[in-house]
Enzyme design. Structure first.
Site, short mmCIF file in Angstrom:
data_model
loop_
_atom_site.label_atom_id
_atom_site.label_comp_id
_atom_site.label_asym_id
_atom_site.label_seq_id
_atom_site.Cartn_x
_atom_site.Cartn_y
_atom_site.Cartn_z
N HIS A 102 -0.30 -8.81 -0.21
CA HIS A 102 0.90 -9.43 -0.78
C HIS A 102 0.65 -10.91 -1.02
O HIS A 102 1.01 -11.45 -2.07
CB HIS A 102 2.09 -9.32 0.19
CG HIS A 102 2.58 -7.93 0.46
ND1 HIS A 102 2.77 -7.45 1.73
CD2 HIS A 102 2.93 -6.92 -0.37
CE1 HIS A 102 3.23 -6.21 1.68
NE2 HIS A 102 3.33 -5.85 0.42
N ARG B 227 -2.33 -1.30 -6.97
CA ARG B 227 -3.57 -1.04 -6.24
C ARG B 227 -4.27 0.13 -6.90
O ARG B 227 -4.76 0.02 -8.00
CB ARG B 227 -3.26 -0.75 -4.77
CG ARG B 227 -2.86 -1.98 -4.00
CD ARG B 227 -2.14 -1.65 -2.73
NE ARG B 227 -0.87 -1.00 -3.01
CZ ARG B 227 0.04 -0.71 -2.10
NH1 ARG B 227 -0.17 -0.98 -0.85
NH2 ARG B 227 1.18 -0.14 -2.44
N LYS C 291 15.95 2.67 4.57
CA LYS C 291 14.49 2.71 4.68
C LYS C 291 14.08 2.48 6.13
O LYS C 291 14.63 1.60 6.80
CB LYS C 291 13.87 1.65 3.76
CG LYS C 291 12.83 2.26 2.83
CD LYS C 291 12.20 1.24 1.93
CE LYS C 291 10.96 1.83 1.28
NZ LYS C 291 10.33 0.92 0.34
N SER D 280 1.24 -2.13 3.97
CA SER D 280 1.96 -2.42 5.22
C SER D 280 1.88 -1.21 6.14
O SER D 280 1.74 -1.36 7.36
CB SER D 280 3.42 -2.76 4.93
OG SER D 280 3.51 -3.90 4.13
P1 ADP Z 1 7.68 -1.43 -1.69
O1 ADP Z 1 8.29 -0.92 -0.44
O2 ADP Z 1 8.63 -1.85 -2.74
O3 ADP Z 1 6.53 -0.61 -2.24
P2 ADP Z 1 5.83 -3.28 -0.50
O4 ADP Z 1 6.33 -4.31 0.43
O5 ADP Z 1 5.01 -2.18 0.06
O6 ADP Z 1 7.10 -2.80 -1.27
O7 ADP Z 1 5.01 -3.94 -1.68
C1 ADP Z 1 5.59 -4.92 -2.52
C2 ADP Z 1 4.72 -5.09 -3.74
O8 ADP Z 1 3.43 -5.54 -3.34
C3 ADP Z 1 4.47 -3.83 -4.55
O9 ADP Z 1 4.41 -4.18 -5.90
C4 ADP Z 1 3.12 -3.37 -4.07
O10 ADP Z 1 2.45 -2.61 -5.05
C5 ADP Z 1 2.45 -4.69 -3.85
N1 ADP Z 1 1.35 -4.60 -2.89
C6 ADP Z 1 1.37 -4.07 -1.66
N2 ADP Z 1 0.17 -4.15 -1.06
C7 ADP Z 1 -0.66 -4.76 -1.96
C8 ADP Z 1 -2.04 -5.11 -1.97
N3 ADP Z 1 -2.82 -4.82 -0.94
N4 ADP Z 1 -2.54 -5.72 -3.06
C9 ADP Z 1 -1.74 -5.96 -4.11
N5 ADP Z 1 -0.43 -5.65 -4.18
C10 ADP Z 1 0.10 -5.05 -3.12
#
Ligand code: ADP
Length: 160
Positions: free
Chosen positions: A16, A89, A40, A127
């Protein structure tokens, strides 16, 4: 141009942060919008997720951390921002992201979703995987900011 970078950030990872840093370089303003959705299943409370993000993005002057609940398009309208950024990703992200982007545009035709391709170093990082590893006492210190590493230890203390 201001952009919204929405997500659950439960918790924020280095993947992130890489997107936030790159957005901060490309756009005038980045609003990191943390979804407060009670349905969630989350490990960290909304306050904890915001706090960890704030601590890790404080070096970027044009990055702001905020929270929203309900529909992202309603939040975007309220903020007067019509561009969202999502991280991409693997191919597995694509179908869901495409569906979301199209649904959002159907609901609010001004909305554009931009995809930023993940850094190859973090392409496998989520995450969920961080929480999974940490729950078994695995070392996640190279995957998350220091403050998150500490918070995970605290949270999972006495757990599995
Ligand atoms: P959600 O629950 O909406 O999927 P996340 O908190 O998991 O939210 O992710 C938020 C954003 O960050 C999403 O667009 C996700 O694709 C992106 N993201 C998560 N992990 C990575 C990563 N390792 N590299 C790039 N983008 C990421």
């Amino acid at each position: 141009m201001p952009v919204i970078y929405p997500g659950s950030f439960d918790p924020v990872t280095n993947g992130h942060l890489d997107i936030i840093k790159r957005c901060s370089n490309k756009f005038d303003k980045v609003i990191v919008a943390v979804l407060n959705n009670t349905s969630k299943n989350v490990l960290f409370t909304i306050e904890e997720r915001i706090k960890m993000l704030e601590m890790t993005v404080k070096e970027y002057d044009n990055v702001e951390v905020d929270t929203f609940s309900g529909l992202l398009i309603d939040y975007a309208k309220e903020k007067n921002v019509t561009t969202m950024v999502r991280g991409l990703r693997a191919v597995s992200d694509f179908e869901y992201e495409m569906q979301m982007a199209l649904a959002n545009r159907k609901l609010f035709s001004d909305i554009e979703t931009l995809f930023m391709v993940s850094n190859s170093e973090y392409a496998y990082l989520s995450s969920s995987i961080v929480k999974e590893i940490a729950s078994f006492n695995g070392d996640v210190s190279c995957l998350v900011p220091k403050v998150v590493n500490e918070a995970l230890k605290q949270k999972l203390k006495g757990g599995k």
